[in-house]
Design a protein around this motif. Structure first.
Motif, short mmCIF file in Angstrom:
data_model
loop_
_atom_site.label_atom_id
_atom_site.label_comp_id
_atom_site.label_asym_id
_atom_site.label_seq_id
_atom_site.Cartn_x
_atom_site.Cartn_y
_atom_site.Cartn_z
N MET A 1 0.79 -1.27 -0.06
CA MET A 1 0.12 0.02 0.01
C MET A 1 0.77 1.26 0.03
SD MET A 1 -3.41 -0.22 2.31
CE MET A 1 -2.83 -0.90 3.58
N CYS B 1 -1.38 2.75 6.74
CA CYS B 1 0.02 2.82 7.06
C CYS B 1 0.97 1.68 6.52
CB CYS B 1 0.38 2.84 8.57
SG CYS B 1 0.23 1.15 9.45
N ALA C 1 1.65 -1.35 7.62
CA ALA C 1 2.62 -2.08 8.66
C ALA C 1 2.17 -3.24 8.81
CB ALA C 1 2.37 -1.26 10.10
N CYS C 2 0.81 -3.60 8.78
CA CYS C 2 0.49 -5.05 8.78
C CYS C 2 1.00 -5.98 7.80
CB CYS C 2 -0.99 -5.22 8.65
SG CYS C 2 -1.96 -4.15 7.45
N CYS D 1 -0.36 -2.65 14.51
CA CYS D 1 -1.21 -1.85 14.22
C CYS D 1 -1.64 -0.46 14.86
CB CYS D 1 -2.59 -2.53 13.95
SG CYS D 1 -4.19 -1.42 13.32
N SER E 1 -3.68 1.55 14.70
CA SER E 1 -5.13 1.72 15.01
C SER E 1 -6.08 0.67 15.89
CB SER E 1 -6.03 2.04 13.74
OG SER E 1 -5.28 2.68 12.88
S1 SF4 Z 1 -4.54 -2.27 9.36
FE1 SF4 Z 1 -3.35 -1.33 11.04
S2 SF4 Z 1 -1.30 -1.71 10.42
FE2 SF4 Z 1 -2.38 -2.28 8.58
S3 SF4 Z 1 -2.71 -0.62 7.18
FE3 SF4 Z 1 -4.40 -0.18 8.58
S4 SF4 Z 1 -3.59 1.00 10.25
FE4 SF4 Z 1 -1.95 0.09 9.42
#
Ligand code: SF4
Ligand code: SF4
Length: 721
Positions: A151, A312, A314-315, A369, A371
């Motif tokens: 992403m 973001c 990160a996952c 995450c 969030s």
């Molecule tokens: S789920 Fe969480 S870690 Fe994954 S892209 Fe969304 S905010 Fe980032």
């Protein structure tokens, strides 16, 4: 299950696994990312920050209609035109029609995953509008005719040599595979396009209701050019990007680059509000607020937290499956953990079906995450939905529904299997080679033989020595202890007796239900939850302990969830959850055992964190404290908490090739640590890691922590002596 879809997916997995360069690149990035991220959050309270973001996004979700109206009012008052698109088609039509009406022939784009989601480029092309991506990564994959594999870094799967070939085609001359040079080529090629474009198309990271403005967080200056130079700017913004205030937006922007790429700050934060002068005229600003499945997601109590996502990426950065097969395989448009969920709602569950099953359930995504989304739990829910809609396959249905729910039949069949395996095991505890079509199962790891006498039948013969009985503990063994590693039960008794704890083994306990649940068979999981709640509470124990974190998660989390709708069962399930602990946590927290163990073991040991122990039960310091209390020298391995690739049926039947690769990484890290022994607190990890080490002939001993404690205690004087 859709067999043809599954077959094609498996082919794509094989293709990805046959590209070791891809895995090398993804691993290199992931390793560097973990260090940068740690530095970026140094001195900050990540837990507090993510609680804040979750609260901001939850509030925005609750007030979504009001925020949309407020945003629209304020944006239009500032001179923008706001269009609410319910579907991808409505958004595409609006933008394509606008381009046609304004006689736009070229659109320059920046920073819009949503445009990938709705296939905007195709719609523009049909309307006679050429769309040129201006983000470097996006432009590269546009030239390659591909889709993003991440992403935030859409071309992370590509190498500079491949990019040089693509750029050479554009310039008509051989471009060297030098990154600085290639960036220069892109800059030169794209510059004129900003001036030629009749329309700039962007996404947005945030839309602020109180101002009617949008924010773009970028690292390249191109988004500013694409949104500023052309006379029309169209911002395509998912409705979940709405927040109430600038203060809320600032909190999210503070965390986003740190979690996305490990940067302290991003290069540019661009705030756009209303129509601004553009040459002699005012610029046209159109904001397309996109729903396309987001309302349906908001209505799903089990899945709606996914709308907290701040994109973001990160996952993906931490996901072992993503690192093994990449985003083109472990994704549709959106990739990895969040991608699975968004795909199910934006593109249909069918498109997400194989992705849902490819998740190994390690919870790395949950831990990272910002969030605070329990992605794994949502994926699990989708897997159950899929199981209900498509079925779980005749074989699994037979095993789970007919056999596992019937404890006596289940145990009788396991005992029969232990007799049948004799020609293969030849009396050994490890199986090195299985014959015929089972041979693949022992190609890359040995397997433990089924114990000739299960733990439940050995229990009465395990002598208990408790001088001053106090705490009453019931042991939930789980299938692995019962049938594969019954010696762990005896070791548990040695260790807990050492602390004057009497242990019982409730005979009516059954499988914890996780294999059924993770295969999508919730009905069996619920039935097993009832059986186990009844069995484990029967003797009114003070505590229930397990030596398997997956079982701990089932008893503490899943049983409560499964039985919550029936008041009588719910109360019992909550009681069981409240007294259940994994054994390391129990010894350290309840028995204060780390202080009471005498150090006698010596030797070097490294520790592997099991996913469900660290990220499910929140236990990782306790086993380390216990190991050190035995006198062992603890040598931390790199990526100690990275999944070992077991995942139950994941490594046996559903995705053994991925599991094998993930195990390869783990074995390397163990060997690199230089320790003579690797300890862990999960029989599943033990099966996987011991099997991998044995198969490759490595001398490193793989053990459950409880084994090492029992050995240390056997060598040491009893407490109080
Ligand atoms: S789920 Fe969480 S870690 Fe994954 S892209 Fe969304 S905010 Fe980032
Ligand atoms: S639970 Fe693990 S395997 Fe599944 S998506 Fe999250 S990080 Fe990837």
């Amino acid at each position: 299950m859709n067999r043809e879809r599954n077959r094609q997916y498996r082919q794509r997995i094989d293709g990805a696994l046959a590209t070791p360069k891809l895995q090398e690149a993804l691993h290199k990035f992931a390793d560097a990312y973990l260090i940068s991220r740690q530095n970026a959050f140094a001195g900050l309270d990540f837990e507090a920050l993510r609680r804040d973001i979750a609260a901001i996004k939850d509030q925005a979700l609750q007030q979504r209609d009001a925020l949309r109206q407020q945003f629209t009012r304020n944006a239009e008052a500032a001179g923008a035109t706001v269009f609410y698109a319910r579907t991808a088609a409505e958004a595409n039509d609006y933008i394509a029609r606008l381009a046609q009406e304004r006689q736009v022939k070229l659109a320059i784009k920046s920073k819009s995953m949503a445009s990938e989601e709705i296939h905007l480029n195709r719609a523009l092309e049909k309307a006679g509008v050429a769309a040129v991506e201006s983000d470097l990564g996006e432009w590269i994959i546009q030239l390659a005719g591909q889709r993003p594999s991440h992403m935030v870094m859409p071309a992370i799967h590509m190498f500079k040599e491949e990019v040089a070939i693509l750029f050479s085609r554009v310039t008509g001359q051989a471009e060297p595979a030098n990154i600085e040079h290639l960036v220069g080529v892109a800059r030169q090629q794209l510059r004129q396009r900003y001036f030629e474009a009749g329309m700039g198309i962007s996404g947005a990271n945030l839309a602020v209701a109180e101002t009617g403005g949008i924010a773009l967080v970028t690292n390249e200056g191109n988004a500013r050019l694409a949104t500023t130079l052309p006379p029309i700017h169209v911002a395509l913004v998912g409705v979940e990007k709405l927040v109430g205030t600038l203060e809320d937006a600032a909190k999210i922007i503070r965390v986003l680059p740190k979690n996305a790429t490990g940067q302290l700050l991003t290069s540019y934060v661009t705030w756009i509000r209303g129509a601004v002068p553009c040459g002699e005229k005012d610029k046209e600003l159109h904001i397309v607020l996109l729903d396309n499945g987001r309302s349906a997601l908001a209505e799903s109590p089990q899945c709606r937290d996914a709308l907290r996502c701040i994109k973001c990426g990160a996952c993906a950065n931490v996901c072992p499956v993503y690192q093994t097969i990449g985003g083109h395989v472990f994704g549709h448009i959106y990739i990895s953990a969040i991608g699975i969920i968004l795909t199910a709602f934006f593109h249909g569950l069918d498109q997400a079906a194989e992705l849902v099953r490819a998740c190994i359930g390690c919870r790395s995504c949950v831990a990272v995450c910002p969030s605070h989304i329990d992605l794994e739990n949502i994926i699990l829910h989708l897997r159950q939905t899929l199981g209900e809609e498509e079925g779980i396959g005749a074989g699994k249905a037979l095993v789970f529904r007919r056999v596992m729910r019937n404890r006596r039949l289940f145990h009788t069949l396991i005992r029969a299997a232990s007799l049948l395996q004799k020609p293969v095991t030849r009396g050994e505890r490890s199986i090195r080679h299985l014959p015929l079509f089972f041979s693949g199962l022992t190609e890359w790891r040995t397997l433990p033989a089924i114990a000739s006498t299960p733990l439940r039948d050995q229990w009465r013969d395990i002598g208990q020595q408790v001088d001053k009985p106090g705490t009453k503990v019931a042991f939930f063994g789980g299938c692995a202890n019962d049938f594969l590693y019954p010696e762990l039960g005896a070791d548990l008794v040695t260790v807990l007796n050492h602390f004057d704890v009497q242990v019982s083994y409730p005979e009516k306990q059954n499988c914890c239900g996780i294999p059924a649940l993770y295969s999508g068979d919730r009905e069996t999981a619920v039935e097993l939850a009832r059986q186990n709640v009844e069995a484990m509470l029967e003797g009114d124990p003070d505590y229930v302990v397990t030596t398997c974190p997956t079982c701990t998660l089932a008893l503490c989390r899943d049983f409560v969830e499964h039985l919550k709708d029936n008041p009588a069962w719910a109360q019992k399930a909550e009681k069981l959850a409240a007294i259940t602990m994994d054994v390391s946590g129990f010894i350290v927290k309840v028995l204060e055992g780390a202080e009471k163990l005498a150090g006698t073991a010596g030797g070097t040991v490294t520790y592997h964190d099991s996913c469900h122990l660290k990220r499910g039960a929140g236990v990782w310091q306790e086993p380390r404290a216990l190991l050190q209390a035995t006198g062992a020298e603890l040598r931390e391995m790199d990526h100690a908490d990275r999944c070992c690739g077991f995942g139950g049926s994941y490594s046996f039947t559903s995705h053994p090739a991925i599991a094998r690769n993930i195990l390869g990484d783990k074995v390397n890290d163990i060997l690199q640590s230089g320790a003579a022994c690797v300890a862990m607190d999960c029989p599943g990890c033990l099966l996987q890691i011991r099997g991998g080490l044995e198969k490759e002939g490595h001398a490193v001993r793989a053990v459950h922590t409880i084994e090492l404690l029992a050995e240390a205690i056997a060598r040491a004087p009893r407490s109080g002596d």
